[in-house]
Scaffold this active site. Structure first.
Site, mmCIF file in Angstrom:
data_model
loop_
_atom_site.group_PDB
_atom_site.id
_atom_site.type_symbol
_atom_site.label_atom_id
_atom_site.label_comp_id
_atom_site.label_asym_id
_atom_site.label_seq_id
_atom_site.Cartn_x
_atom_site.Cartn_y
_atom_site.Cartn_z
ATOM 1 N N ASP A 133 -7.996 4.593 2.778
ATOM 2 C CA ASP A 133 -6.811 4.925 3.570
ATOM 3 C C ASP A 133 -7.074 6.070 4.535
ATOM 4 O O ASP A 133 -7.290 7.208 4.120
ATOM 5 C CB ASP A 133 -5.662 5.288 2.630
ATOM 6 C CG ASP A 133 -4.322 5.355 3.347
ATOM 7 O OD1 ASP A 133 -4.271 5.045 4.554
ATOM 8 O OD2 ASP A 133 -3.325 5.708 2.706
ATOM 9 N N ASP A 189 -4.710 3.951 13.148
ATOM 10 C CA ASP A 189 -4.622 3.834 11.691
ATOM 11 C C ASP A 189 -5.130 2.479 11.234
ATOM 12 O O ASP A 189 -4.625 1.445 11.680
ATOM 13 C CB ASP A 189 -3.172 4.039 11.241
ATOM 14 C CG ASP A 189 -3.013 3.917 9.734
ATOM 15 O OD1 ASP A 189 -3.812 4.533 9.001
ATOM 16 O OD2 ASP A 189 -2.098 3.208 9.296
#
Length: 450
Positions: A118, A331
């Site tokens: 992540d 992201d």
């Protein structure tokens, strides 16, 4: 000097065994400490056939819809976090975990974990025994008592103070508490142990004394397929910054942009660290990484978007703290690309004027711009994103996706006061992060070969 027969045999045996030993060490060793040549790991999409999440009965439409739902939830968190002022930012709250998985091992002897990789999180953590409150996990839970290299972190160490929420109710042991945007949580001891990374070269890379969370109280939407989170964000306690001496602030990835139920879906994306992460060549473009708070996120500066030969100047509300630049977050854990409402409306209007296909409503109401399609594609103009010093031509498959049979929709969607460059738009680019030079590099690539 001549040797007798017995001495000659002994000498030959010694030479053979020495050569065999050196060959064995060379081919099968674990590299410890500084990593001179970098290393590469598999980056497994949660819906690929390599993933423990994989459900062959799911259709591509189901997988995409689920990924889009997670995108909206994740974007909602990014908005709350990036728009907060420095005095109100809750640094112990992280976005809903992302779309890719990584494998690594912790401890001595090493225990393998499968965790969510992540770029929107800093703290790496895994479930640990004893489990006061843990979700079910298919692989063995890490038992710190069985690791000879495990040690808890004291309350005065830098890693403890850099975590947003920590306490010392158990003497001089740093206890962390982390919550996620979907109400999931982890509570446990901050600790240090050896991390072993399963490099695709076959030579595992072992790094000692990596700080991580040993979670004894974990719950929420995590399930038995993963054991925790691998934090790849920009904050101090992330894996990237902890391995700074070994990887010199460099990592890169290449995300395969394909339908998740196609025959090629068993090919895995990869993430590279250190010198292996260098992105070079005549077709490379680079843009500055903008430093802002919260430091977990990676900020870029988007100047405009072109549709065919028409360029729209990008306007957005300020996100994060620390200046006007850095108006969009890149992201890997968000599937869709989000743009502010006003700018999105201009983009959509320009696309509508340029596309002759028949418009059709999305029955779920998720997407605003959709078209009928018999073959899963439409004739759409080229879309180019203009970052500072870097123009990226997005692939048609990343901007318009077949959401369900006969329905193709724009994978760029409107959002309130937030901009996110998602992983569909990043597909088939080799993307390199250099946190020392503060730049992000893009290279068009066939990611099935990286």
């Amino acid at each position: 000097m001549k040797m007798n027969t017995k001495a000659s045999i002994l000498f030959s045996t010694f030479v053979f065994l020495t050569f065999f030993h050196l060959s064995l060490v060379s081919c099968c060793k674990t590299i410890s400490g500084r990593v001179e040549n970098g290393f590469t790991l598999d980056l497994i999409h949660r819906d690929s056939s390599h993933s423990p999440f994989y459900n062959p009965s799911n259709t591509q439409s189901n997988r995409l819809r689920n990924a889009f739902h997670r995108s909206f939830s994740r974007a909602s968190f990014f908005k709350k976090s990036s728009l907060a002022t420095p005095n109100t930012i809750q640094s112990d709250i992280s976005p809903i975990p992302g779309e890719y998985l990584m494998k690594l091992s912790i401890g001595t002897p090493p225990v393998e974990i499968v965790a969510i990789a992540d770029t929107g999180s800093d703290l790496t953590w895994t479930q640990c025994k004893p489990c006061e409150n843990c979700f079910e996990q298919s692989s063995p839970v890490f038992d710190s008592k069985k690791s000879s290299t495990y040690k808890t972190a004291g309350c005065d160490v830098e890693e403890c103070t850099s975590i947003g929420s920590s306490s010392c109710v158990k003497g001089n042991v740093c206890e962390y508490q982390m919550s996620y945007g979907d109400q999931s949580h982890t509570i446990g001891d901050l600790a240090f142990d050896k991390f072993t990374f399963p490099s695709t070269s076959g030579k595992d890379v072992a790094i000692p004394n990596v700080a991580f969370g040993c979670g004894h109280d974990n719950g929420g939407t995590f399930n038995n397929y993963t054991s925790g989170i691998i934090g790849l964000g920009g904050g101090e306690v992330s894996i990237i910054n902890q391995l700074d001496k070994e990887i010199n602030g460099k990592f890169s990835y290449c995300l395969i942009s394909i339908p998740l139920d196609s025959p090629i879906s068993n090919v895995t994306s990869h993430i590279n660290f250190g010198s292996s992460a260098t992105v070079s060549g005549p077709d490379v473009v680079s843009t500055p990484l903008i430093k802002k708070d919260p430091s977990t996120f990676y900020y870029l500066n988007l100047e405009g978007v072109s549709v065919g030969n028409k360029t729209l100047k990008f306007k957005s509300s300020k996100i994060g703290s620390g200046g006007e630049e850095g108006n969009i977050i890149i992201d890997s854990g968000t599937t869709l690309t989000f743009l502010p409402n006003d700018f999105y409306s201009s983009l959509e209007s320009t696309l509508v004027d340029s596309i002759s296909a028949t418009r059709k409503e999305d029955p779920s109401g998720t997407f605003r711009l959709c078209y009928e399609s018999e073959n899963g594609t439409i004739d759409a103009p080229t879309i180019v994103t203009h970052f500072t010093n870097a123009d990226l031509e997005l692939s048609p498959s990343s901007t318009f996706a077949e959401i369900e049979q006969g329905l193709v929709c724009l994978t760029i969607v409107p959002a309130d006061e937030i901009a996110i460059f998602g992983n569909l738009a990043q597909g088939n680019f080799l993307i390199g992060y250099d946190l020392v030079a503060n730049k992000l590099s893009f290279k068009p690539a066939d990611c099935t070969k990286y």
